[in-house]
Design a protein around this motif. Structure first.
Motif, PDB file in Angstrom:
ATOM      1  N   ASP A   1     -29.381  21.804  31.305  1.00  0.00           N
ATOM      2  CA  ASP A   1     -29.259  21.196  29.974  1.00  0.00           C
ATOM      3  C   ASP A   1     -29.672  22.157  28.862  1.00  0.00           C
ATOM      4  O   ASP A   1     -29.158  22.077  27.751  1.00  0.00           O
ATOM      5  CB  ASP A   1     -30.091  19.916  29.883  1.00  0.00           C
ATOM      6  CG  ASP A   1     -29.477  18.778  30.689  1.00  0.00           C
ATOM      7  OD1 ASP A   1     -28.270  18.848  31.015  1.00  0.00           O
ATOM      8  OD2 ASP A   1     -30.204  17.821  30.994  1.00  0.00           O
TER       9      ASP A   1
ATOM     10  N   ALA B   1     -25.044  22.041  30.414  1.00  0.00           N
ATOM     11  CA  ALA B   1     -24.079  22.266  31.493  1.00  0.00           C
ATOM     12  C   ALA B   1     -22.766  21.531  31.253  1.00  0.00           C
ATOM     13  O   ALA B   1     -21.681  22.096  31.419  1.00  0.00           O
ATOM     14  CB  ALA B   1     -24.691  21.870  32.833  1.00  0.00           C
ATOM     15  N   LYS B   2     -22.845  20.277  30.840  1.00  0.00           N
ATOM     16  CA  LYS B   2     -21.632  19.462  30.650  1.00  0.00           C
ATOM     17  C   LYS B   2     -20.741  20.077  29.570  1.00  0.00           C
ATOM     18  O   LYS B   2     -19.531  20.233  29.775  1.00  0.00           O
ATOM     19  CB  LYS B   2     -22.029  18.036  30.278  1.00  0.00           C
ATOM     20  CG  LYS B   2     -20.866  17.088  30.070  1.00  0.00           C
ATOM     21  CD  LYS B   2     -21.382  15.682  29.777  1.00  0.00           C
ATOM     22  CE  LYS B   2     -20.267  14.702  29.561  1.00  0.00           C
ATOM     23  NZ  LYS B   2     -19.557  14.893  28.297  1.00  0.00           N
ATOM     24  N   ASN B   3     -21.317  20.432  28.429  1.00  0.00           N
ATOM     25  CA  ASN B   3     -20.540  21.025  27.332  1.00  0.00           C
ATOM     26  C   ASN B   3     -19.962  22.384  27.718  1.00  0.00           C
ATOM     27  O   ASN B   3     -18.835  22.714  27.340  1.00  0.00           O
ATOM     28  CB  ASN B   3     -21.403  21.169  26.084  1.00  0.00           C
ATOM     29  CG  ASN B   3     -21.799  19.831  25.504  1.00  0.00           C
ATOM     30  OD1 ASN B   3     -21.086  18.847  25.645  1.00  0.00           O
ATOM     31  ND2 ASN B   3     -22.959  19.788  24.868  1.00  0.00           N
TER      32      ASN B   3
ATOM     33  N   GLY C   1     -20.631  23.942  36.953  1.00  0.00           N
ATOM     34  CA  GLY C   1     -21.722  23.194  36.342  1.00  0.00           C
ATOM     35  C   GLY C   1     -23.064  23.373  37.024  1.00  0.00           C
ATOM     36  O   GLY C   1     -24.109  23.357  36.363  1.00  0.00           O
ATOM     37  N   ASN C   2     -23.068  23.553  38.336  1.00  0.00           N
ATOM     38  CA  ASN C   2     -24.324  23.719  39.078  1.00  0.00           C
ATOM     39  C   ASN C   2     -25.077  24.987  38.692  1.00  0.00           C
ATOM     40  O   ASN C   2     -26.265  25.112  38.983  1.00  0.00           O
ATOM     41  CB  ASN C   2     -24.074  23.730  40.589  1.00  0.00           C
ATOM     42  CG  ASN C   2     -23.633  22.381  41.088  1.00  0.00           C
ATOM     43  OD1 ASN C   2     -23.888  21.361  40.459  1.00  0.00           O
ATOM     44  ND2 ASN C   2     -22.962  22.370  42.224  1.00  0.00           N
TER      45      ASN C   2
ATOM     46  N   VAL D   1     -19.185  23.509  30.807  1.00  0.00           N
ATOM     47  CA  VAL D   1     -18.074  23.354  31.760  1.00  0.00           C
ATOM     48  C   VAL D   1     -16.844  22.780  31.058  1.00  0.00           C
ATOM     49  O   VAL D   1     -15.718  23.219  31.324  1.00  0.00           O
ATOM     50  CB  VAL D   1     -18.488  22.501  32.972  1.00  0.00           C
ATOM     51  CG1 VAL D   1     -17.297  22.172  33.851  1.00  0.00           C
ATOM     52  CG2 VAL D   1     -19.549  23.243  33.778  1.00  0.00           C
ATOM     53  N   GLU D   2     -17.040  21.825  30.136  1.00  0.00           N
ATOM     54  CA  GLU D   2     -15.901  21.291  29.384  1.00  0.00           C
ATOM     55  C   GLU D   2     -15.171  22.406  28.636  1.00  0.00           C
ATOM     56  O   GLU D   2     -13.944  22.435  28.599  1.00  0.00           O
ATOM     57  CB  GLU D   2     -16.354  20.201  28.410  1.00  0.00           C
ATOM     58  CG  GLU D   2     -16.650  18.882  29.086  1.00  0.00           C
ATOM     59  CD  GLU D   2     -17.184  17.822  28.123  1.00  0.00           C
ATOM     60  OE1 GLU D   2     -17.278  18.085  26.899  1.00  0.00           O
ATOM     61  OE2 GLU D   2     -17.517  16.731  28.610  1.00  0.00           O
TER      62      GLU D   2
ATOM     63  N   TYR E   1     -30.478  30.088  37.922  1.00  0.00           N
ATOM     64  CA  TYR E   1     -29.484  29.417  37.088  1.00  0.00           C
ATOM     65  C   TYR E   1     -29.229  30.268  35.849  1.00  0.00           C
ATOM     66  O   TYR E   1     -30.007  31.161  35.512  1.00  0.00           O
ATOM     67  CB  TYR E   1     -29.902  27.990  36.713  1.00  0.00           C
ATOM     68  CG  TYR E   1     -31.037  27.894  35.727  1.00  0.00           C
ATOM     69  CD1 TYR E   1     -30.797  27.813  34.357  1.00  0.00           C
ATOM     70  CD2 TYR E   1     -32.364  27.869  36.153  1.00  0.00           C
ATOM     71  CE1 TYR E   1     -31.840  27.709  33.443  1.00  0.00           C
ATOM     72  CE2 TYR E   1     -33.413  27.764  35.251  1.00  0.00           C
ATOM     73  CZ  TYR E   1     -33.140  27.686  33.899  1.00  0.00           C
ATOM     74  OH  TYR E   1     -34.166  27.591  33.000  1.00  0.00           O
TER      75      TYR E   1
ATOM     76  N   TYR F   1     -25.541  25.992  35.588  1.00  0.00           N
ATOM     77  CA  TYR F   1     -26.118  25.813  34.261  1.00  0.00           C
ATOM     78  C   TYR F   1     -27.080  24.622  34.253  1.00  0.00           C
ATOM     79  O   TYR F   1     -27.035  23.779  35.131  1.00  0.00           O
ATOM     80  CB  TYR F   1     -25.003  25.578  33.230  1.00  0.00           C
ATOM     81  CG  TYR F   1     -24.055  26.743  33.086  1.00  0.00           C
ATOM     82  CD1 TYR F   1     -24.331  27.790  32.219  1.00  0.00           C
ATOM     83  CD2 TYR F   1     -22.879  26.807  33.825  1.00  0.00           C
ATOM     84  CE1 TYR F   1     -23.467  28.866  32.077  1.00  0.00           C
ATOM     85  CE2 TYR F   1     -21.996  27.879  33.695  1.00  0.00           C
ATOM     86  CZ  TYR F   1     -22.296  28.892  32.830  1.00  0.00           C
ATOM     87  OH  TYR F   1     -21.440  29.964  32.684  1.00  0.00           O
TER      88      TYR F   1
ATOM     89  N   THR G   1     -14.106  23.911  37.311  1.00  0.00           N
ATOM     90  CA  THR G   1     -14.831  22.639  37.205  1.00  0.00           C
ATOM     91  C   THR G   1     -16.116  22.650  38.018  1.00  0.00           C
ATOM     92  O   THR G   1     -17.010  21.845  37.763  1.00  0.00           O
ATOM     93  CB  THR G   1     -13.966  21.448  37.675  1.00  0.00           C
ATOM     94  OG1 THR G   1     -13.688  21.589  39.071  1.00  0.00           O
ATOM     95  CG2 THR G   1     -12.663  21.362  36.885  1.00  0.00           C
ATOM     96  N   GLN G   2     -16.220  23.552  38.978  1.00  0.00           N
ATOM     97  CA  GLN G   2     -17.380  23.582  39.872  1.00  0.00           C
ATOM     98  C   GLN G   2     -18.514  24.488  39.384  1.00  0.00           C
ATOM     99  O   GLN G   2     -19.487  24.694  40.100  1.00  0.00           O
ATOM    100  CB  GLN G   2     -16.940  24.028  41.276  1.00  0.00           C
ATOM    101  CG  GLN G   2     -15.912  23.106  41.903  1.00  0.00           C
ATOM    102  CD  GLN G   2     -16.419  21.672  42.007  1.00  0.00           C
ATOM    103  OE1 GLN G   2     -17.499  21.427  42.533  1.00  0.00           O
ATOM    104  NE2 GLN G   2     -15.657  20.727  41.495  1.00  0.00           N
TER     105      GLN G   2
END
Length: 125
Positions: free
Chosen positions: A33, A47-49, A28-29, A51-52, A113, A31, A25-26
């Protein structure tokens, strides 16, 4: 950035897989958008997609064992390409699965990144 691309690749790889193996879960930082993940045949952006997707993978425990790590500078801007091969130990399975993964790292301030991330399981023919 004056860091040697091989050292950068080594440090990034250790950080990424340690974080993945302990708490996905960590991630995301790492990646943005505009980042893209190709996981087998699925392509996701943002990033959100990403990590999901990583969090939704159907295992509780995972350990990455790196077999090879190769890096190259990717542009005059300091980008770095990183290619990894290795073994995945998933949950309590006795037999590891082979994998390969490629990262395209982009400099941002004093850090980097993940712009592109391509992951494949490697099956015997």
């Amino acid at each position: 950035m004056s860091m040697d691309f091989n050292s950068l690749a080594q440090q990034f790889t250790e950080f990424y897989y340690n974080q993945f193996d302990s708490d996905r879960t960590q991630l995301g930082n790492l990646y943005r958008d505009e980042s893209m993940l190709t996981f087998e045949t699925n392509q996701l952006q943002g990033a959100k997609n990403i990590v999901e997707k990583l969090v939704s993978l159907p295992f509780q425990k995972v350990t990455h064992r790196i077999t090879t790590l190769d890096a190259q500078p990717a542009s005059q801007n300091g980008d770095v390409l990183v290619m990894i091969t290795g073994d995945l130990l998933i949950d309590d399975e006795a037999n590891p699965q082979r994998f390969s993964q490629v990262f395209h790292l982009i400099p941002e301030g004093n850090s980097y990144y993940v712009f592109n991330d391509i992951f494949r399981l490697n099956y015997s023919a």
